[in-house]
Design an enzyme around this catalytic site. Sequence first.
Site, mmCIF file in Angstrom:
data_model
loop_
_atom_site.group_PDB
_atom_site.id
_atom_site.type_symbol
_atom_site.label_atom_id
_atom_site.label_comp_id
_atom_site.label_asym_id
_atom_site.label_seq_id
_atom_site.Cartn_x
_atom_site.Cartn_y
_atom_site.Cartn_z
ATOM 1 N N GLY A 165 67.919 53.990 24.705
ATOM 2 C CA GLY A 165 66.622 53.807 23.894
ATOM 3 C C GLY A 165 66.660 52.577 23.061
ATOM 4 O O GLY A 165 66.982 52.302 22.240
ATOM 5 N N THR A 166 65.916 51.591 23.854
ATOM 6 C CA THR A 166 65.898 50.155 23.279
ATOM 7 C C THR A 166 64.297 49.929 22.739
ATOM 8 O O THR A 166 63.615 49.104 23.402
ATOM 9 C CB THR A 166 66.076 49.284 24.554
ATOM 10 O OG1 THR A 166 67.186 49.617 24.976
ATOM 11 C CG2 THR A 166 66.401 47.980 23.917
ATOM 12 N N GLY A 167 64.184 50.817 21.843
ATOM 13 C CA GLY A 167 62.605 50.666 21.180
ATOM 14 C C GLY A 167 62.937 49.913 19.708
ATOM 15 O O GLY A 167 63.602 48.977 19.595
ATOM 16 N N ASN A 177 67.291 61.031 12.402
ATOM 17 C CA ASN A 177 67.103 61.717 11.230
ATOM 18 C C ASN A 177 67.018 63.015 11.330
ATOM 19 O O ASN A 177 66.886 63.813 12.615
ATOM 20 C CB ASN A 177 65.606 61.551 10.325
ATOM 21 C CG ASN A 177 65.677 60.156 9.797
ATOM 22 O OD1 ASN A 177 66.713 59.485 9.115
ATOM 23 N ND2 ASN A 177 64.889 59.180 10.160
ATOM 24 N N LYS A 209 68.706 62.119 2.903
ATOM 25 C CA LYS A 209 67.568 61.526 3.530
ATOM 26 C C LYS A 209 66.313 62.138 3.838
ATOM 27 O O LYS A 209 65.255 61.635 3.661
ATOM 28 C CB LYS A 209 68.111 61.009 5.035
ATOM 29 C CG LYS A 209 67.121 60.162 5.870
ATOM 30 C CD LYS A 209 67.499 58.768 5.551
ATOM 31 C CE LYS A 209 66.530 57.629 6.075
ATOM 32 N NZ LYS A 209 66.477 57.275 7.548
ATOM 33 N N ASN A 256 62.061 61.792 3.520
ATOM 34 C CA ASN A 256 61.379 61.984 4.889
ATOM 35 C C ASN A 256 60.393 63.327 4.915
ATOM 36 O O ASN A 256 59.311 63.254 5.564
ATOM 37 C CB ASN A 256 62.386 62.219 6.189
ATOM 38 C CG ASN A 256 62.985 60.740 6.481
ATOM 39 O OD1 ASN A 256 62.021 59.947 6.523
ATOM 40 N ND2 ASN A 256 64.016 60.743 7.136
ATOM 41 N N ASN A 297 56.890 61.713 5.425
ATOM 42 C CA ASN A 297 56.288 61.876 7.073
ATOM 43 C C ASN A 297 55.306 63.126 7.099
ATOM 44 O O ASN A 297 54.289 62.974 7.849
ATOM 45 C CB ASN A 297 57.513 62.314 7.782
ATOM 46 C CG ASN A 297 58.374 60.928 8.076
ATOM 47 O OD1 ASN A 297 57.819 60.031 8.731
ATOM 48 N ND2 ASN A 297 59.686 60.977 7.775
ATOM 49 N N GLU A 351 58.883 64.395 15.701
ATOM 50 C CA GLU A 351 60.133 64.890 15.752
ATOM 51 C C GLU A 351 60.081 66.277 14.349
ATOM 52 O O GLU A 351 60.811 65.957 13.424
ATOM 53 C CB GLU A 351 61.069 63.711 14.686
ATOM 54 C CG GLU A 351 61.244 62.627 15.956
ATOM 55 C CD GLU A 351 62.520 61.661 15.653
ATOM 56 O OE1 GLU A 351 61.944 60.751 14.721
ATOM 57 O OE2 GLU A 351 63.400 61.778 16.076
#
Lengths: 313, 313
Positions: free
Chosen positions: A10-12, A105, A192, A196, A200, A274
């Site tokens: 996952g190259t984001g 997360n 965390k 979040n 979020n 998510e």
Amino acid sequence: MCDRKYAILGTGALGGFYGGKLQKAGLDVHFLLRSDYDHVKKYGLLVESKDGDFALPQVNAYQDIEKMPQCDVVVVALKTTQNYLLPKLLPPIVKNGGVVLVLQNGLGIEEEIAQIIGNVSIIGGLCFLCSNKVAQGHICHLDYGHITLGEYIPGYPTVGITDKIQQIAHDFHRAGIAIELAEDLLLARWKKLVWNIPYNGLSVILNARTDELMADMYTCKLVEQLMFEVAAGANSHGRNIPDSFIQKMLDYTVKMKPYRTSMKIDYDECRPLEIEAIFGNPIRQAQTAGASLLQISCIYNQLKFLDTKNQKQ
Amino acid sequence: MCDRKYAILGTGALGGFYGGKLQKAGLDVHFLLRSDYDHVKKYGLLVESKDGDFALPQVNAYQDIEKMPQCDVVVVALKTTQNYLLPKLLPPIVKNGGVVLVLQNGLGIEEEIAQIIGNVSIIGGLCFLCSNKVAQGHICHLDYGHITLGEYIPGYPTVGITDKIQQIAHDFHRAGIAIELAEDLLLARWKKLVWNIPYNGLSVILNARTDELMADMYTCKLVEQLMFEVAAGANSHGRNIPDSFIQKMLDYTVKMKPYRTSMKIDYDECRPLEIEAIFGNPIRQAQTAGASLLQISCIYNQLKFLDTKNQKQ
């Protein structure tokens, strides 16, 4: 000791940033890409960063997992909504005795990995990072960047600082990435969530930035109550999050630059949210331990409705 | 006995409809208006109704409370957000020993009236009405229309069917308005909230009609949980709302035509929302009795945020 070979799944905004930093530091990094494959294969990666821009004109880019070499460390940098792909992606590329480092997360992440693959170490990483992918192979790093690492053992006992996480930390330090080591991964994950879950969730439901949420006395109170519910959830698993930590998160957010959360960005770009990792799993895990997180459940159900509607558009 | 003289405070979708019906039935009705005064003074009222349209070319219209005659029954048909006007409006026009009939949803309504004026009977009315004001002096009645009436005594003891509510019911029946008599006004108010709290709240927060909320399994569950919290609130004041009533409300809403709630209409038209009467007072009253309505509090804080933002626009 030879350098460890890294795979980035996952190259984001996140995988591209950390993977890029590792390669820049001289490590051997292999990137799995999907939509950006052709571009990155041809032109490499470009990272604009508040810590200094850099370009990697050539990277090891793959679009087929079967063509990737087996790696010592496989970094899962996908959104959790794509974790259904992992049973196909992980087994071919993790070396026997290697490491799966999940930079995601929420809760229930490591258990998921453990069910897919055995004879590896699983390390959880919680990233404090503001970065966006602004174009193909082009990442813009806005702020922060440190990672909290903790090793996973089934049942989440407190394992302390293991050799494995120290090895990973060493590589990341070499790449200029600040690392905090967690003796208790589960506690780190719940902590965390203190940030979040309220920001979020409410940013999506109320179409608001962090500064707007903190400027209104009602949402400010709601944020605080949600944080206390997260602490109650942690408590149901024997983890203590002190009130002072909650106060610190509130103060820190008030002082932050106005910020659109990552879930709000996903929502605005009509990507799936998510919700299960960040809301559903904590609610269910607390429920199992006898704690009802009622206000978080309210947020969860609202988000599920909005996400479905958003995906239909 | 002579006919009772009626005053209608607030000649909008609700006051215009019921007042119009009373006048059409031959009763002596006096209307207080604000923005529509000139139009209604000149052209009267027009009511389009599923039960038959009618026009009242001439009505007793006032824009100044001081010019209105003292009345036997003063109908409060304002939104609760305008109740701050009542200390100026009520005392001059209620006859000694007369009736104040408050057609408003929520809790804490009659106590508010009782603090303003003594030596009157206070009757609460809960309207099940779909109507809109579509133009000046022009009301469109879409569906339903019945009212539940109950007399108020400080502390809300169950008072049974009093003479006063029977008299009012008689006039309303004469005007073709279906009336249900409540022996226990507080129970009737909490029962009305079983519908109003989830649907009004979520329709605004999630920008959704009733049918959309019921078609999604997550909001459907949230609606049900909110209803159970309302029942818990009622219970904290010794009122029992059986599960069968909640099931009835859910079934009834599934079968209803797709409906935009009155709070959503207020929101879309940038009018202030009746948050305190419908959400804030129930939360606080339950809290006083030791019950925490956590999911309703979550909705309350969200609505306060959205209302403030909406009013600023």
